[in-house]
Write an enzyme that holds these catalytic residues in place. Sequence first.
Site, PDB file in Angstrom:
ATOM      1  N   THR A   1      -3.907   7.317   0.588  1.00  0.00           N
ATOM      2  CA  THR A   1      -4.632   5.686   0.421  1.00  0.00           C
ATOM      3  C   THR A   1      -5.019   5.298   1.530  1.00  0.00           C
ATOM      4  OG1 THR A   1      -3.171   5.297  -1.361  1.00  0.00           O
ATOM      5  CG2 THR A   1      -4.320   3.309  -0.454  1.00  0.00           C
TER       6      THR A   1
ATOM      7  N   VAL B   1      -1.391  -1.374  -4.168  1.00  0.00           N
ATOM      8  CA  VAL B   1      -2.619  -0.428  -3.951  1.00  0.00           C
ATOM      9  C   VAL B   1      -2.264   0.938  -3.736  1.00  0.00           C
ATOM     10  CG1 VAL B   1      -4.881   0.084  -2.691  1.00  0.00           C
ATOM     11  CG2 VAL B   1      -3.729  -2.474  -2.907  1.00  0.00           C
TER      12      VAL B   1
ATOM     13  N   PHE C   1       0.790  -1.149  -0.125  1.00  0.00           N
ATOM     14  CA  PHE C   1      -0.086   0.074  -0.092  1.00  0.00           C
ATOM     15  C   PHE C   1       0.783   1.368  -0.027  1.00  0.00           C
ATOM     16  CE2 PHE C   1      -2.879  -3.095   1.737  1.00  0.00           C
ATOM     17  CZ  PHE C   1      -4.005  -2.732   1.363  1.00  0.00           C
ATOM     18  N   ASP C   2       0.506   2.217  -0.936  1.00  0.00           N
ATOM     19  CA  ASP C   2       0.723   3.747  -0.638  1.00  0.00           C
ATOM     20  C   ASP C   2      -0.026   3.927   0.919  1.00  0.00           C
ATOM     21  OD1 ASP C   2       1.569   6.493  -0.928  1.00  0.00           O
ATOM     22  OD2 ASP C   2      -0.978   6.589  -1.443  1.00  0.00           O
ATOM     23  N   VAL C   3       0.514   4.978   1.503  1.00  0.00           N
ATOM     24  CA  VAL C   3      -0.008   5.181   2.815  1.00  0.00           C
ATOM     25  C   VAL C   3      -0.716   6.698   2.808  1.00  0.00           C
ATOM     26  CG1 VAL C   3       0.486   5.547   5.320  1.00  0.00           C
ATOM     27  CG2 VAL C   3       1.709   3.711   4.131  1.00  0.00           C
TER      28      VAL C   3
END
Length: 242
Positions: free
Chosen positions: A18, A181, A13-15
């Site tokens: 997101t 994601v 994941f991007d944080v």
Amino acid sequence: MPFRLSDFDAVTFDVFGTLIDWEPAIVAFLRRWADGHDRSAPSDAELLMAFDRARAVFQAERPAYLYPDILRRCFDHIAAEFGIPADAATRDAFAASPHAWPAYADSHVGLATLQRHAKIGALSNIDDASLQSACRHLDIRFDILVTAERVGAYKPDWPHFHTAIADLEALGIPRGRILHVGQSLRADITPANRLGLTCAWINRPSRALGLSGEGAAQARPDLTVSSLAALVAMLTGEQAIA
């Protein structure tokens, strides 16, 4: 449905953008500062897009700055663009603001649900200390962590992705079993495409950072949803539960 969670052994994941809802906090900070100096100050959208343009420039510089310094330089750039005074105390407060940015309401439950079935990773354009704060807000412990401070670069440059792929390969997970994601087309979806990673775009409503700029128009997500909860439901066929 094109994918199931059983197709993957890891979800990265991007944080910020997101999982962490940073845009309202950034806009609110810049709005208070601008209005304190000029009643005809730029609009919220103008301030946000000025930030987006500035961070793309400073994040491309090498050697890479730590993220608090990126924020300081962005603040000075925005101040110069709109002719608003940039005092040191406000600049430093902006640099420290990531520690207070909140998580989206669906982030903890969605991550916890996925982690019961797969490894989860964070690939974040941030410094280590700020990501630690984000993890506390998310109430989650990622299986792998890749920050701009760790790799000395910022997405959409590739060191984040190369490092995450290597970390997961060390856990026995090949590239073809990774789902990436992100909310940012520019920083996450386009580079994931170019590296052959399967990717999902969380197109959060009313959020704009990372949706324009170099490479954004070429982004081709394999899956598009409007929330992490929707992604989890599509991957698992179930509602995310705590």
